[in-house]
Enzyme design. Structure first.
Site, short mmCIF file in Angstrom:
data_model
loop_
_atom_site.label_atom_id
_atom_site.label_comp_id
_atom_site.label_asym_id
_atom_site.label_seq_id
_atom_site.Cartn_x
_atom_site.Cartn_y
_atom_site.Cartn_z
N ASP A 1 1.62 -24.47 6.01
CA ASP A 1 2.52 -23.31 6.08
C ASP A 1 2.93 -23.13 7.55
O ASP A 1 2.39 -23.80 8.43
CB ASP A 1 1.74 -22.08 5.58
CG ASP A 1 2.65 -20.92 5.22
OD1 ASP A 1 3.88 -21.08 5.29
OD2 ASP A 1 2.12 -19.85 4.88
N GLU B 1 7.58 -24.32 10.74
CA GLU B 1 9.00 -24.39 11.17
C GLU B 1 9.14 -24.78 12.65
O GLU B 1 10.13 -25.41 12.95
CB GLU B 1 9.67 -23.04 10.92
CG GLU B 1 9.79 -22.69 9.45
CD GLU B 1 8.47 -22.27 8.81
OE1 GLU B 1 7.58 -21.79 9.55
OE2 GLU B 1 8.31 -22.45 7.59
N ASP C 1 8.67 -17.36 1.38
CA ASP C 1 8.28 -15.99 1.05
C ASP C 1 9.41 -15.23 0.36
O ASP C 1 10.11 -14.44 0.98
CB ASP C 1 7.84 -15.26 2.31
CG ASP C 1 6.63 -15.92 2.95
OD1 ASP C 1 6.00 -16.77 2.28
OD2 ASP C 1 6.32 -15.60 4.11
#
Lengths: 917, 439
Positions: free
Chosen positions: A513, A516, A589
């Site tokens: 997770d 980015e 999300d």
């Protein structure tokens, strides 16, 4: 001090706010981004570059790009650029434009490494010669033409320069670049005295030591009515124009991997991943594609028809066309043109460059149960046993960040998870797996071995001054390993060995997770663009690929851990072109509302179209509490996502499937069971993707390329070539309008009722299911026994559901292997082709398979077959099997509506024939 | 008995080892059927229990689902709605979902759910039976202990209730008296307020004095201290409510640029975590906190916390105060004491009344002081009465056996959390720095 106090009070005040929303102004709009603003102001025809010194060298068509007249508009265009056109098997043209390395540019511009697979280079066709032709009507302008593939040519027009692919027959263009003269390449140069290269945004300063270096150009798709692709955005599947007549003020589609808090469900704004690959499709039934291998921030305009009406260059108008405009902050032009002509061809061409999707383990195609967070071992045990208590199958239980010791990944909270191995073993005893989260931010804590090791080895990304970059994420002050560096990736991969990851067992898999990367105190919640990677590469140049390299390193870790025998499972949030080789992604999300349920379909379709077939959205929606009806609808839809996982934010109420009353439990159980009965079909589709890139979940037009009514339909989708599914996206829906494409009929999966193709049906909707149909002419393999998890289904018998078309024929496939190892690469699989025609069902092998299975076929269901026959003859053996009416599905009170061949008993691994007498 | 069991066990093993290993059709067609149902399945043509269909004897447990309700496949996994009966001799019989039959996992302690030869299940019913028996015995013991405890509690509760009721009635009497006194004093005070304007200055002086007295008197009533705080809470809430949300965003935008890197990190993080930012800041900067509490903004922080719904701490504190106060007052109220009040008050009033015109300033102050004193007393009494009445309203069980739980707090430490349950009041979860109210 006073100021600080105020800020402090604000913090507390803000923390107390419970209603949040997307904070748009925290992210850069195009007009706050100098390269984007500048590019959008350019006028068609502004580019005056011409191709000079055109020749064939090293099998490529090469040229130099120079300004037509010195000192015209392109003032900074001081040095010639190098251009090369290469061609590859299967109709792929590659165009590269860069600064000339022999002219000693200030810095080598970044070329994205490790995305184009090595096999691709072996497919290169060495060009021997180019033919030159004069363009009709042009005053003597020349073009160089080279062979691309049967029926296609690659063309370089010299003045002004333009590159395109065309069909030989009729010289019809397919894809072109710089047809509108918008090409622009800011070369690296020395700073002028009065210049300020720094960029400031909301208190962050980007030093930009190399100044402007952006690239932009126009790309046109011919014979095209819609363009698709370029994930990741929460928006419609067919990309809406962002500029031109009839378009309100809009941002371009942005490709910049960002951790956007509560992203909006309809926006061209960039979110977690980026794949700069666009596909076009049109009435002709033909598709083409364009891929720009560039990992810097990218902005893409889809131009509405007539955008160039004033003052532009007039293009041939006989073909419908979509123009697009591509802008990037840095990097080089490294582009791939895909000639098609079919939609599946374009996808195949794309994956021949970036790689085929990995073959997942069977367990990972089942249902995953996740939550931020399952609190402790007791909670895990409890949730696990509740699934059994309610007879709901699931395969994987997930642990989010709270399982760690202070967000130090690879560790366990000793209070909450004192016995991680025993916990995993208990799950494994029921054939279930566990997934833990491992994020890229490493807690800056001297007592944390991982941090100590990384900092001593100098493995962290550096800030602009050369010190280890120190950002903020879950653990507080954190640094990020430089995953661009293969040495660091291999160091990272070692961390997943059973010795290094204490408390891990072979049934533990990984979730990446925040890759980015998410940096809470960085500009736009990510890393500063002037941070430095291996070889002085600036973060701005590779930002969109950081998560890709991280995903890659993690997947390699799991591969190493299992001695190369166990297929990795790694879910990633960030992605880039090529991520399909390393695992699954999800849409991040999302929120528990109907709009997010709705937009999950175009998002998953787009990912599949661009190679990332193993994808899904969080079932139920991450933020917020779904009302039970929404949750049920989400399970009913999610059961058809390639990646099927329920997940929730830690402030939401518990929402495991048994918490909403008996009726809702039954509905969710039913939805999950549908997925499990279809696992043989899904697994076969994953194999299809693994050999061809054709996605598991597809747009209607991929199966019905000439059916115009399907082109912009993103409410419904195909699962493989056989099933059509449409979600219910509103509360208390009584009816749904479903478009069923093609000429053949469709059979309702629940009732077996036949519906005509080629029209919109207004259907009654019940709470029990969402509209789902099997296409006439197909055969779908199922396993109708219900089990605790996919593991226990291995020996269970199959059911074949045959939906007959108007000529009483159908066909389908089944792929089986051990579900976990790579033995299938050496032939250890079963691949059967089932054909039904003239009242005979035949099973024959596809390819040379060497895998054994004791599974039999217990039932054959025939839809669209005139009842009457009483027996069938099974060959070899000439045994008789009874034919009777039976239910189409099991697990509820389903009426006996379908002609059923009872217990033919044939083995799935063998050749056989069933004749209806 | 024992011999019989082991015989059955033996024959059972024989049954399993004799069946065909490659097929999952059971050799015993009655497998999975409870004994009381066996007769139902002894016919040639058998009905599905839901009446939907009929099937032949040969179709019973033939590993193919004929009845949608699973009647024909009690012993296989063929029907999803089927139920498998394990005899579990030596332990209690049980039903399994058909999904457990031949799935490679031993579910019945007699191992009868796994007969296709893929796994060997040990026979564990005797052990399981023993364990079950033990735990059953323990349960009985616990129950018996509980019965004794309950008796004790009932006895104690009886006494406590009697005591509380007595106190309540005493307090009510007292209230009557004090109310009278307050009423009389009120009359006097009103009179004083009607005095001519020229007395204003002096009155102001007197009032100031009164305030000082109030502040210096530690035994003054609690309500008057709480009251202004509540008012300020409401005010602050009002202010917060007034500012529109986009204003907040703007402010955040402006303020975020002035934040340190760490503060910004925490701020953005807090969006996901919802609550952590503030707490962590509190943890890391206790000095700043102290200063603020001493400063003019004291109380602001607490009131903000109230807005957020994280009011647990504040409420909890007030709760504690309540308890303390009530126990302070709960000194047994004897009659003599009551009489005394009445007397003193009467005397006092009379002494003041002697000077009909004009009342000396000193007396005025005295009257006000007394008035305040008795008002406070009255409100103390009322709050104690109401809390007792509230308490007595609860259902404390058939024999009021839970009466004494009212003032108890049960604590349980589980990992890093401390759970506190205060019966009839609240339950909380604390993990060092934060506390969460549990529903």
């Amino acid at each position: 001090m006073k100021m600080k106090q105020v800020a402090f009070l604000f913090l507390i005040f803000l923390a107390s706010q419970t209603v949040y929303s997307w904070k748009k102004d925290e992210f850069r709009a195009c007009d706050q981004t100098p390269f984007c603003k500048r590019a959008r102001f350019r006028k068609p025809g502004a580019c005056t570059l011409i191709a000079h010194d055109v020749s064939i060298s090293d099998g490529d068509l090469t040229a130099k790009l120079i300004p037509k007249a010195p000192h015209d508009q392109d003032q900074d265009q001081i040095k010639p650029l190098t251009l090369s056109v290469s061609v590859y098997q299967d109709g792929i043209m590659r165009l590269k434009i860069d600064e000339d390395p022999s002219l000693d540019p200030r810095k080598k511009r970044f070329q994205v490494a490790d995305v184009v697979i090595s096999e691709f280079e072996t497919k290169k066709l060495w060009l021997q010669s180019a033919s030159t032709e004069k363009i009709n009507g042009d005053d003597g302008g020349l073009s160089s033409v080279v062979y691309l593939s049967d029926g296609y040519e690659a063309v370089l027009r010299h003045d002004p320069f333009e590159v395109y692919v065309r069909e030989k027959a009729g010289n019809r263009r397919v894809v072109s670049l710089n047809s509108h003269g918008l090409f622009d390449f800011e070369q690296l140069r020395v700073k002028k005295e009065d210049e300020d290269w720094e960029e400031r945004f909301r208190g962050h300063t980007d030093t930009r030591p190399y100044g402007p270096q952006s690239i932009s150009f126009d790309v046109s798709f011919y014979g095209s009515d819609f363009v698709y692709g370029i994930p990741e955005h929460a928006s419609s599947f067919a990309l809406k124009p962002t500029r031109g007549p009839g378009v309100e003020e809009s941002e371009p589609f942005r490709l910049f991997n960002l951790d956007v808090f509560e992203y909006h469900h309809e926006s061209p704004f960039g979110i977690y991943g980026s794949i700069p690959f666009m596909v076009s499709h049109g009435k002709s039934g033909q598709s083409s594609g364009f891929f720009w291998l560039n990992a810097a921030e990218m902005q893409i305009d889809v131009l509405a028809k007539g955008w160039d009406a004033e003052g532009g260059i007039l293009m041939p108008t006989e073909q419908s066309r979509i123009d697009t405009f591509w802008m990037s902050e840095a990097g080089i032009v490294d582009t791939f043109f895909f000639a098609g002509p079919g939609p599946k061809d374009v996808v195949k061409q794309y994956v021949s460059v970036t790689g085929l999707p990995a073959m997942p383990q069977l367990f990972s195609t089942g249902y995953h149960q996740c939550r931020w967070n399952y609190r402790d071992e007791e909670d895990v045990e409890n949730v696990d046993s509740k699934f059994d208590e309610h007879d709901i199958p699931y395969d994987v239980l997930w642990l989010d960040i709270e399982h760690t010791d202070g967000k130090r990944y690879f560790t366990w909270d000793k209070m909450l998870f004192p016995h991680p191995e025993e916990m995993q073993r208990k799950l494994a005893a029921k054939g279930r797996r566990m997934v833990t989260i491992v994020d890229p931010h490493i807690k800056r804590d001297e007592s944390f071995h991982l941090h100590k090791d990384a900092s001593q080895r100098g493995y962290y990304i550096k800030d602009a001054t050369g010190k280890d970059y120190d950002g903020w994420c879950w653990p507080g002050s954190s640094s990020y390993p430089d995953m661009l560096n293969p040495e660091i990736r291999s160091w990272w991969a070692e961390k997943f060995s059973y010795d290094n990851y204490v408390g891990s067992t072979p049934s533990l898999y990984i979730w990446n997770d925040m890759n980015e990367p998410s940096v809470f105190n960085g500009p736009e919640v990510t890393m500063p663009r002037d941070a430095l990677h291996l070889g002085g590469v600036e973060h701005r140049e590779l930002h969109n690929a950081y998560g890709y390299y991280f995903h890659m390193a993690t997947a390699e870790g799991l591969l190493k851990r299992g001695d190369g025998k166990d297929r990795p499972f790694v879910l990633s949030r960030a992605f880039f072109a090529g991520s399909q080789r390393y695992g699954a992604v999800w849409t991040g999300d999302n929120s528990a509302d109907w709009d997010h349920l709705r937009v999950s379909v175009p998002m998953v379709l787009t990912l599949g179209l661009t190679g990332m077939t193993f994808s899904g959205a969080d079932v139920g929606g991450f933020f917020g509490n779904p009302e039970p009806e929404l949750l049920v609808r989400w399970y009913q839809l999610g059961a058809y996502y390639p990646f099927f996982r329920g997940h929730a934010h830690h402030d939401t109420k518990r929402r495991e499937p048994w918490l909403f009353g008996e009726r809702n439990t039954a509905l969710m159980r039913d939805a999950i069971r549908i997925r499990y009965t279809l696992l043989p079909y899904f697994y076969t589709l994953f194999r299809e993707a693994n050999v061809s890139g054709v996605p598991v979940v597809r747009p209607l037009w991929m199966e019905f390329p000439s059916d115009e009514a399907a082109f912009s339909n993103d409410e419904a989708f195909m699962v493989g070539n056989s099933l059509l599914v449409q979600g219910i996206y509103t509360a208390r829906a009584k009816h749904a309008s479903v478009y069923l494409p093609g000429k053949e009929s469709w059979y309702d999966l629940r009732t077996g009722t036949a519906y005509k193709g080629g029209k919109v049906h207004k259907l009654e909707v019940s709470e029990e299911s969402i509209p789902a149909f099997q296409r006439a002419g197909t055969i779908v393999p199922r396993k109708d026994r219900f089990r605790r998890s996919s593991t226990q289904m291995v020996h269970d018998p199959y059911t074949l559901v045959i939906a007959l078309n108007s000529s009483q024929a159908a066909e389908g496939e089944l792929y089986v292997d051990d579900g976990k190892s790579y033995d299938f690469k050496h032939g250890a699989y079963i691949h059967r082709r089932f054909v039904f025609s003239n009242g005979h069902l035949t099973s024959s092998p596809v390819g040379n398979s060497r895998f054994s299975s004791d599974c039999i076929i217990e039932r054959v269901i025939l839809l669209g077959f005139t009842p009457g026959a009483k027996t069938a003859l099974v060959e070899p053996g000439n045994q008789k099997a009874e034919i009777e009416l039976g239910p189409l599905r099991f697990g509820g009170q389903h009426a006996a509506v379908a002609v059923t061949i009872r217990k033919p008993g044939v083995r799935v691994a063998e050749d056989w024939k069933i004749k209806i007498l | 008995m024992k011999q019989r069991l082991s015989l059955m066990y033996l024959s059972f093993i024989l049954i399993i080892s004799s069946r065909e290993s490659s097929s999952s059709i059971p050799s015993n067609s009655f497998i999975g059927i409870p004994p009381q149902d066996e007769d139902y399945f002894k016919r040639e043509i058998i009905k599905c229990k839901n009446g939907s269909k009929k099937f032949t004897k040969a179709q019973l447990n033939d590993d193919f689902c004929d009845c949608p309700d699973g009647t024909d496949e009690p012993g296989t996994s063929a029907c999803p709605l089927g139920k498998f009966y394990c005899k579990n001799i030596g332990h209690a019989p049980s039903f399994l979902y058909s999904s457990r039959v031949n799935d490679g996992i031993c579910d019945c302690c007699d191992g009868s759910d796994e007969y296709d030869g893929k796994v060997k299940c040990p026979y564990t019913c005797h052990e399981a039976g023993k364990v079950a028996m033990e735990s059953f015995k323990r349960k009985i013991e616990v129950y018996q202990e509980g019965v004794i405890l309950r008796k004790v509690e009932i006895g104690l509760a009886k006494r406590a209730i009697a005591r509380d009721k007595a106190e309540l009635s005493g307090l009510k009497n007292e209230r009557e008296v004090v109310e009278k006194v307050v009423h009389q004093l009120e009359g006097q005070v009103r009179k004083l307020e009607q005095e001519p304007q020229e007395k204003d200055d002096k009155m102001r002086e007197a009032r100031n004095e009164k305030v000082e007295n109030e502040e210096s008197g530690p035994d003054k009533n609690v309500d008057s201290q709480i009251e202004p705080m509540k008012a300020s809470d409401v005010e602050k809430q009002g202010q917060a409510g007034e500012s529109p949300s986009d204003q907040n965003e703007k402010d955040e935008h402006e303020s975020s640029e002035g934040l340190s890197r760490e503060e910004l990190g925490r701020l953005v993080e807090s969006r996901w975590t919802g609550k952590k930012s503030g707490e962590q800041v509190e943890e890391t900067d206790p000095v700043k906190n102290d200063q603020e509490e001493g400063g003019p903004d004291a109380g602001y922080e607490e009131s903000v916390a109230d807005n957020s719904g994280r009011s647990s701490t504040a409420q909890y504190k007030i709760g504690v105060q309540d308890l303390k106060n009530s126990s302070d007052i709960a000194t047994p109220s004897g009659k003599s004491w009551l009489d005394k009040i009445q007397e003193t008050a009467q005397n006092f009033l009379q002494s003041v009344n002697l000077f009909s015109i004009p009342v000396a300033n000193l007396d005025a102050n005295k009257i006000r002081k007394e008035y305040n004193h008795y008002t406070a007393k009255l409100s103390d009494l009322e709050s104690r009465i109401s809390s007792l009445t509230e308490k007595l309203k609860f259902d404390f069980g058939k024999q009021n056996e839970f009466y004494l739980f009212y003032d108890r707090c049960f604590e349980l430490k589980q990992d890093k959390y401390i759970y506190k349950v205060r019966p009839f009041r609240n339950a909380t979860q604390e993990d060092g720095s934060s506390e969460t109210q549990l529903g």
